[in-house]
Design a protein around this motif. Structure first.
Motif, PDB file in Angstrom:
ATOM      1  N   PHE A  37       0.765  -1.222   0.111  1.00  0.00           N
ATOM      2  CA  PHE A  37       0.172  -0.016  -0.042  1.00  0.00           C
ATOM      3  C   PHE A  37       0.883   1.287  -0.053  1.00  0.00           C
ATOM      4  O   PHE A  37       0.586   2.227  -0.823  1.00  0.00           O
ATOM      5  CB  PHE A  37      -0.864  -0.038   1.104  1.00  0.00           C
ATOM      6  CG  PHE A  37      -1.712   1.391   1.284  1.00  0.00           C
ATOM      7  CD1 PHE A  37      -2.765   1.352   0.354  1.00  0.00           C
ATOM      8  CD2 PHE A  37      -1.413   2.179   2.327  1.00  0.00           C
ATOM      9  CE1 PHE A  37      -3.664   2.719   0.719  1.00  0.00           C
ATOM     10  CE2 PHE A  37      -2.270   3.354   2.629  1.00  0.00           C
ATOM     11  CZ  PHE A  37      -3.318   3.416   1.794  1.00  0.00           C
ATOM     12  N   ILE A  38       1.819   1.216   0.921  1.00  0.00           N
ATOM     13  CA  ILE A  38       2.708   2.463   0.802  1.00  0.00           C
ATOM     14  C   ILE A  38       3.382   2.611  -0.304  1.00  0.00           C
ATOM     15  O   ILE A  38       3.849   3.771  -0.870  1.00  0.00           O
ATOM     16  CB  ILE A  38       3.626   2.292   2.151  1.00  0.00           C
ATOM     17  CG1 ILE A  38       2.828   2.415   3.320  1.00  0.00           C
ATOM     18  CG2 ILE A  38       4.822   3.319   2.052  1.00  0.00           C
ATOM     19  CD1 ILE A  38       3.740   2.271   4.728  1.00  0.00           C
ATOM     20  N   MET A  39       4.162   1.707  -0.824  1.00  0.00           N
ATOM     21  CA  MET A  39       4.715   1.687  -2.069  1.00  0.00           C
ATOM     22  C   MET A  39       3.906   2.167  -3.334  1.00  0.00           C
ATOM     23  O   MET A  39       4.320   2.960  -4.283  1.00  0.00           O
ATOM     24  CB  MET A  39       5.187   0.323  -2.381  1.00  0.00           C
ATOM     25  CG  MET A  39       6.481  -0.026  -1.663  1.00  0.00           C
ATOM     26  SD  MET A  39       7.947   1.111  -1.589  1.00  0.00           S
ATOM     27  CE  MET A  39       9.108   0.014  -2.258  1.00  0.00           C
ATOM     28  N   ARG A  40       2.555   2.072  -3.274  1.00  0.00           N
ATOM     29  CA  ARG A  40       1.795   2.477  -4.467  1.00  0.00           C
ATOM     30  C   ARG A  40       1.236   3.934  -3.986  1.00  0.00           C
ATOM     31  O   ARG A  40       1.119   4.538  -5.125  1.00  0.00           O
ATOM     32  CB  ARG A  40       0.511   1.232  -4.762  1.00  0.00           C
ATOM     33  CG  ARG A  40       0.953   0.226  -4.982  1.00  0.00           C
ATOM     34  CD  ARG A  40      -0.243  -0.736  -5.474  1.00  0.00           C
ATOM     35  NE  ARG A  40      -1.133   0.084  -6.433  1.00  0.00           N
ATOM     36  CZ  ARG A  40      -1.182  -0.593  -7.857  1.00  0.00           C
ATOM     37  NH1 ARG A  40      -0.657  -1.638  -8.299  1.00  0.00           N
ATOM     38  NH2 ARG A  40      -1.799   0.355  -8.581  1.00  0.00           N
ATOM     39  N   ILE A  41       1.030   4.215  -2.852  1.00  0.00           N
ATOM     40  CA  ILE A  41       0.276   5.257  -2.562  1.00  0.00           C
ATOM     41  C   ILE A  41       1.430   6.304  -2.181  1.00  0.00           C
ATOM     42  O   ILE A  41       1.004   7.627  -2.224  1.00  0.00           O
ATOM     43  CB  ILE A  41      -0.770   5.213  -1.485  1.00  0.00           C
ATOM     44  CG1 ILE A  41      -1.772   4.202  -1.973  1.00  0.00           C
ATOM     45  CG2 ILE A  41      -1.380   6.432  -1.030  1.00  0.00           C
ATOM     46  CD1 ILE A  41      -2.578   4.649  -3.061  1.00  0.00           C
ATOM     47  N   GLY A  42       2.585   6.111  -1.558  1.00  0.00           N
ATOM     48  CA  GLY A  42       3.465   6.822  -1.018  1.00  0.00           C
ATOM     49  C   GLY A  42       3.760   7.833  -1.968  1.00  0.00           C
ATOM     50  O   GLY A  42       3.965   9.130  -1.551  1.00  0.00           O
TER      51      GLY A  42
END
Length: 62
Positions: A37-42
């Motif tokens: 999630f963080i890699m996609r939204i970060g």
């Protein structure tokens, strides 16, 4: 008498046998989706924060 007390009170190094593997699976089940999630939204969050800071800094000069 002694055997019944040993069964009820499992307070030794063998008390958590097998629970550490369950902890490992649960951590992977929570941490890996969070990392995805963080890699996609970060990058989007960083870009929006950058735009907000630029707007707040340049606002008095507009």
């Amino acid at each position: 008498m002694r055997r019944s007390r040993e069964v009820g009170l499992r307070c030794g190094p063998n008390a958590r046998r097998g629970v550490s593997s369950l902890d490992y699976v649960l951590v992977l089940g929570v941490v890996l989706p969070l990392v995805v999630f963080i890699m996609r939204i970060g990058p989007r969050i960083i870009g929006l924060a950058y735009e907000m800071v630029c707007l707040l800094v340049s606002w008095p000069f507009m």
